[in-house]
Design an enzyme around this catalytic site. Structure first.
Site, PDB file in Angstrom:
ATOM      1  CB  CYS A 142      -0.987  -0.032   1.159  1.00 47.01           C
ATOM      2  SG  CYS A 142      -2.402   1.090   0.902  1.00 47.01           S
ATOM      3  CE  LYS A 163      -9.912   4.614   3.753  1.00 46.94           C
ATOM      4  NZ  LYS A 163     -10.056   4.532   5.231  1.00 46.94           N
ATOM      5  CB  SER A 192      -8.202   0.638   3.429  1.00 43.54           C
ATOM      6  OG  SER A 192      -8.523   1.651   4.362  1.00 43.54           O
ATOM      7  CG  HIS A 235      -4.065  -2.898   3.254  1.00 49.37           C
ATOM      8  ND1 HIS A 235      -2.899  -2.824   3.985  1.00 49.37           N
ATOM      9  CD2 HIS A 235      -4.409  -1.618   2.957  1.00 49.37           C
ATOM     10  CE1 HIS A 235      -2.550  -1.554   4.136  1.00 49.37           C
ATOM     11  NE2 HIS A 235      -3.443  -0.799   3.524  1.00 49.37           N
ATOM     12  CD  GLU A 237      -1.811  -6.267   4.859  1.00 47.94           C
ATOM     13  OE1 GLU A 237      -1.897  -5.095   5.252  1.00 47.94           O
ATOM     14  OE2 GLU A 237      -1.711  -6.570   3.646  1.00 47.94           O
ATOM     15  NE  ARG A 249      -9.929   4.685  11.724  1.00 48.93           N
ATOM     16  CZ  ARG A 249      -9.058   4.241  10.821  1.00 48.93           C
ATOM     17  NH1 ARG A 249      -8.016   3.512  11.203  1.00 48.93           N
ATOM     18  NH2 ARG A 249      -9.227   4.520   9.541  1.00 48.93           N
TER      19      ARG A 249
END
Length: 305
Positions: A142, A163, A192, A235, A237, A249
């Site tokens: 990323c 985003k 992300s 991502h 992972e 969040r």
């Protein structure tokens, strides 16, 4: 074969409960085997979460992997206890004379800043230069991938209109490379991020080979120098709940955040997300370790004096 980590790393107990074979230092020392030495430069704020995610991915291989966690010195982590960093991490200064078979450089939540504004950019540039002579293959994730593409090839990142957040469908572009061996024609992976490196910039760079891309998310996977450098824009992972945690969040902070794309069943954020990317993520890490680290690294590779 197992991953080898420090005896009391918090992630060890969780991995063992998941039936992932973890070998502690004392048992590893009793085996006459040359483990792969893999460093993880962890730039993510929630370091323990990232440790667990990456160790899961590295565990799906018949190779023994000896993991060293690395941190930068020019940045104070606000989300990880200092005692954890002092106990389980080494600074770049402490490892700069060592040689690693593989190195993972994670993303970081600084993508909306200019690279030169990041407080550890000078140190990161030193690490990029050091990788050329001290690491067999480096796996950039990323923001780490964006930073490396900028450092090595001068490719700029650009701000996205909103985003890029959720699960995106990607197509494998080059099946002759072992990096994507075992992949289906199409696969999904999490993203992300607020920025991207334009597809045309990557395609026009003669040093880079595009391995997988998405119509919506752009290039997901590319490589250079026969696999010495692997760039992953998303991502893979991430755990099942990582995107949900980020979403809630940001909602809690009152940010204007879109629901993660194609992530919650029926678009209902009260439903548990389906895990649809783990198999390809594990295959990606296994292929990297096998074909670009294990197959290429020297058996005896001495540290600097």
């Amino acid at each position: 074969m197992p991953i080898r980590i420090q005896n009391d790393l918090p992630a060890k107990e969780i991995l063992e409960k998941e039936n992932i074979f973890v070998m502690d230092e004392s048992r590893a020392l009793s085996q006459e085997i040359r483990p792969l030495k893999v460093g993880i430069l962890n730039l993510m704020p929630l370091k323990e979460d990232t440790e667990l995610q990456l160790l899961r991915s590295l565990s799906n291989t018949p190779l023994q992997v000896d993991v060293t966690f690395i941190t930068v010195t020019n940045h104070e982590s606000k989300h990880t206890d200092k005692s954890h960093l002092n106990k389980f991490y080494q600074t770049f200064e402490e490892i700069r004379k060592k040689r690693f078979d593989g190195l993972i450089i994670t993303g970081a939540p600084v993508e909306q800043m200019e690279f030169e504004e990041v407080d550890y950019w000078t140190e990161l540039r030193e690490i990029f230069a050091w990788c050329e002579s001290h690491v067999t293959s480096t796996f950039y994730i990323c923001w780490g991938a964006q930073a490396a593409l900028y450092y090595y090839y001068g490719l700029p990142k650009v701000q996205l209109p909103q985003k890029l957040f959720g699960l995106y469908r990607h197509r494998v572009m080059n099946r002759k490379e072992p990096l994507v061996r075992g992949f289906d024609d199409y696969f999904v992976a999490p993203h992300s991020r607020h920025t991207t490196v334009p597809r045309d910039a990557i395609a026009n760079c003669l040093d880079l080979k595009i391995m997988a891309e998405s119509e919506e998310a752009g290039v997901f996977l590319c490589m250079a120098e026969g696999g010495k450098k692997i760039f992953v824009m998303g991502h893979p992972e991430y755990d099942r709940m990582t995107l949900e945690n980020e979403y809630k969040r940001d909602l809690g902070k009152g940010l204007d955040i879109q629901m993660p794309r194609d992530y919650f069943p029926d678009g209902d954020d009260t439903k548990r997300p389906d895990l649809m990317w783990r198999a390809h993520a594990n295959t990606l890490y296994t292929n990297w370790l096998n074909y670009y680290v294990y197959q290429l690294t020297p058996y005896i590779w001495e540290d600097d004096k």
